[in-house]
Design an enzyme around this catalytic site. Structure first.
Site, mmCIF file in Angstrom:
data_model
loop_
_atom_site.group_PDB
_atom_site.id
_atom_site.type_symbol
_atom_site.label_atom_id
_atom_site.label_comp_id
_atom_site.label_asym_id
_atom_site.label_seq_id
_atom_site.Cartn_x
_atom_site.Cartn_y
_atom_site.Cartn_z
ATOM 1 N N ASP A 79 0.808 -1.228 0.000
ATOM 2 C CA ASP A 79 0.000 0.000 0.000
ATOM 3 C C ASP A 79 0.837 1.271 0.000
ATOM 4 O O ASP A 79 0.450 2.296 0.565
ATOM 5 C CB ASP A 79 -0.962 0.006 1.214
ATOM 6 C CG ASP A 79 -1.824 -1.237 1.244
ATOM 7 O OD1 ASP A 79 -2.180 -1.707 0.153
ATOM 8 O OD2 ASP A 79 -2.122 -1.738 2.340
ATOM 9 N N LYS A 128 1.967 1.810 -5.191
ATOM 10 C CA LYS A 128 2.569 1.195 -6.382
ATOM 11 C C LYS A 128 1.669 1.360 -7.611
ATOM 12 O O LYS A 128 2.146 1.573 -8.723
ATOM 13 C CB LYS A 128 2.803 -0.319 -6.141
ATOM 14 C CG LYS A 128 3.772 -0.618 -5.014
ATOM 15 C CD LYS A 128 3.877 -2.106 -4.750
ATOM 16 C CE LYS A 128 2.629 -2.714 -4.203
ATOM 17 N NZ LYS A 128 2.255 -2.281 -2.852
ATOM 18 N N GLY A 175 -4.522 -4.429 -3.575
ATOM 19 C CA GLY A 175 -5.518 -3.413 -3.905
ATOM 20 C C GLY A 175 -4.746 -2.201 -4.379
ATOM 21 O O GLY A 175 -4.054 -1.565 -3.591
ATOM 22 N N HIS A 176 -4.794 -1.920 -5.668
ATOM 23 C CA HIS A 176 -4.009 -0.824 -6.241
ATOM 24 C C HIS A 176 -4.942 0.293 -6.694
ATOM 25 O O HIS A 176 -5.838 0.068 -7.499
ATOM 26 C CB HIS A 176 -3.176 -1.320 -7.424
ATOM 27 C CG HIS A 176 -2.107 -2.289 -7.001
ATOM 28 N ND1 HIS A 176 -1.222 -2.860 -7.876
ATOM 29 C CD2 HIS A 176 -1.768 -2.781 -5.781
ATOM 30 C CE1 HIS A 176 -0.395 -3.662 -7.216
ATOM 31 N NE2 HIS A 176 -0.720 -3.633 -5.941
ATOM 32 N N GLN A 183 2.150 -6.415 -3.333
ATOM 33 C CA GLN A 183 2.727 -6.668 -1.999
ATOM 34 C C GLN A 183 4.061 -5.924 -1.860
ATOM 35 O O GLN A 183 4.230 -4.904 -2.491
ATOM 36 C CB GLN A 183 2.881 -8.175 -1.719
ATOM 37 C CG GLN A 183 1.567 -8.916 -1.612
ATOM 38 C CD GLN A 183 0.945 -9.254 -2.929
ATOM 39 O OE1 GLN A 183 1.598 -9.810 -3.794
ATOM 40 N NE2 GLN A 183 -0.301 -8.922 -3.109
#
Ligand code: GDP
Ligand code: IMO
Ligand code: MG
Length: 450
Positions: free
Chosen positions: A15, A18, A42-43, A228
């Site tokens: 988080d 990225k 979750g991007h 990650q």
């Protein structure tokens, strides 16, 4: 071989932003690849002012010239993927299904993986705090060579049933023994479900090797959107409080089916304060009134962790869990430099840290640790063995700063913010080339001289 690959890698516990940087790098790229993990990621990517929360499709999909690959190192929940494709199409992003390619080798997360994830966590004295997306159990089936791959979804039903039966023998016994009869796999039903998904995704399922070869031969820019992060890596992170893949640079190349010789640049992504979801060591963690499991502590006034969480909107993109928050740990960056081969750093949320400093009265940066009676400047390997989380040694900057839309270059930044960046560079020994000043893909200062 021409060097045409840029890898985006998380330097802490995920988080860091990225998605935003991968999307920005994708602006002039031909190929964008997700290489590790699955819908545990979750991007956040901003498209025409709208926030998109992407779990599987690379953020580069927002640029219409890109081909986006879900690489063989990932594990894909096909139901999540289908909803994500629909969401992207509904947002008006052109040609999603034609531009999205899923490696046929990618392993598929099925409902029993999520049930197993739940069961494993429940049985552990010290749960990892997984996202319960079935990630670990799916990789574990892959390792045991009983996984179901994207290609398998295209088999005739009889063969698919055979594979599912083989894959679920032991799992069904575990469900039965633990009173989870409702989770026991109905092979016929699941085979039907898999076939209908296979039919939907068939146009995207392919051999990705020729696409990659063609891009390398034609010297096209390829971006790997790491998911990650370094400390969550199965081999190099805070084992056992990690994910089940290898998000470090080498792992992403493998998961994306890219040759190391094609690697040009590695951008390590961090944010100006740090956060972690799930359990495990976090040396610079600050106290909060509501922990990430939702337990409310004694509350009189907002604690430092609460302030960072609120100003940074630190709630999980995937699970909505409140994230644990703390000060910037520059020592981990020093360790990440070589394990991940980082050329440049991007520090996001410089704007948020300024506000945090304005509110709290100071900002801190961890530049060393006190650990086992010694002062050290690297992240120790044996935290689990010693049961001791390293105690941060901080440099403190008094005050905060404000970054508004007039801050376009490094020179425009407030002096205190520049001082903060300098301390990160001195401690980590990595040049900070990019500074995030807001959530949009272009809210970024790029230091051309670095
Ligand atoms: P990822 O998993 O590394 O892609 O990061 P996430 O998307 O889970 O979390 C990053 C969050 O920070 C998102 O809500 C982004 O919109 C936001 N963000 C990223 N960079 C910046 C920045 O420089 N400033 C601010 N204010 N927000 C940012
Ligand atoms: P992005 O790509 C933050 C964490 C989970 C948990 C541990 C294991 O958005 O940065 P898993 O479900 O993978 O078995 O959970 O890893 N985790 C993440 N934390 N961001 C992520 O991805 C994460 N992916 C996994 O919270 O602690
Ligand atoms: Mg995220």
């Amino acid at each position: 071989m021409d060097k045409c690959v840029t890898v985006i890698v998380g330097t802490k516990w995920g988080d860091e932003g990225k998605g935003k940087i991968a999307a920005r790098e994708a602006k002039d790229a031909n190929l964008v690849i997700r290489a590790t993990g699955g819908a545990n990621a979750g991007h956040t990517v901003i498209y025409k002012g709208t926030k998109l929360a992407l779990h599987l499709v690379p953020g580069g999909i927002v640029y219409s010239q890109t081909t986006c690959i879900i690489g063989p190192g990932t594990v894909v929940d096909p139901d999540v993927l289908c909803s994500e494709i629909t969401m992207l199409e509904n947002c008006g992003i052109p040609d999603v299904k034609n531009r999205l390619k899923i490696s046929g080798r990618t392993h598929v997360i099925l409902p029993y993986h999520k049930d197993l994830d739940e069961l494993h966590e429940k049985m552990k004295e010290h749960p990892v705090g997984t996202t319960k997306r079935g990630i670990g159990p799916c990789y574990s089936d892959k390792d045991n060579r009983i996984g179901i791959r994207m290609y398998d979804l295209l088999f005739p039903k009889a063969e698919l049933k055979k594979k599912i039966t083989e894959a679920t023998k032991l799992h069904n016994q575990a469900f039965q023994k633990n009173g989870m009869n409702e989770c026991i796999v109905d092979v016929n039903n699941l085979a039907n479900h898999c076939q209908s998904i296979g039919l939907k995704l068939k146009p995207c399922i392919t051999d990705i090797a020729p696409i990659i070869t063609d891009n390398i031969l034609n010297r096209k820019k390829i971006v790997v959107e790491g998911a990650q992060a370094f400390r969550l890596d199965l081999d190099h992170g805070d084992y056992p409080m990690v994910t089940s893949s290898n998000p470090v640079t080498a792992g992403t190349l493998c998961g994306a089916a890219l040759p190391p010789q094609a690697l040009k640049t590695v951008i390590g992504i961090d944010k100006a304060y740090n956060s972690r979801v799930g359990n495990g060591p976090f040396p610079t963690e600050l106290p909060v009134s509501i922990d990430s499991n939702g337990n409310v502590m004694e509350y009189t006034k907002p604690l430092e962790g609460d302030i960072i969480r609120e100003l940074g909107h630190e709630y999980g993109t995937t699970t909505k869990r409140p994230r644990r928050c703390g000060w910037m740990d520059a020592v981990i960056l020093r360790s990440a430099k070589y394990t991940c081969g980082i050329d440049y750093l991007c520090i996001n949320h410089l704007d948020t840290l300024g506000e945090i400093g304005n509110r709290i009265g100071y900002v801190k940066i961890c530049v060393g640790y006190s650990y086992q009676g010694n002062i050290i400047h690297f992240y120790p390997d044996n935290i689990e063995l010693t049961h001791e989380v390293p105690k941060p040694i901080y440099k403190t900057l008094n005050g905060g700063w404000t970054i508004d839309s007039s801050c376009k270059t490094y020179d425009d930044l407030p002096e205190l913010a520049k001082k903060f960046v300098k301390i990160i560079e001195e401690t980590s020994n990595i040049p900070v080339k990019y500074l995030g000043t807001g959530p949009a893909n272009d809210d970024l200062i790029v230091r051309e001289d670095v």
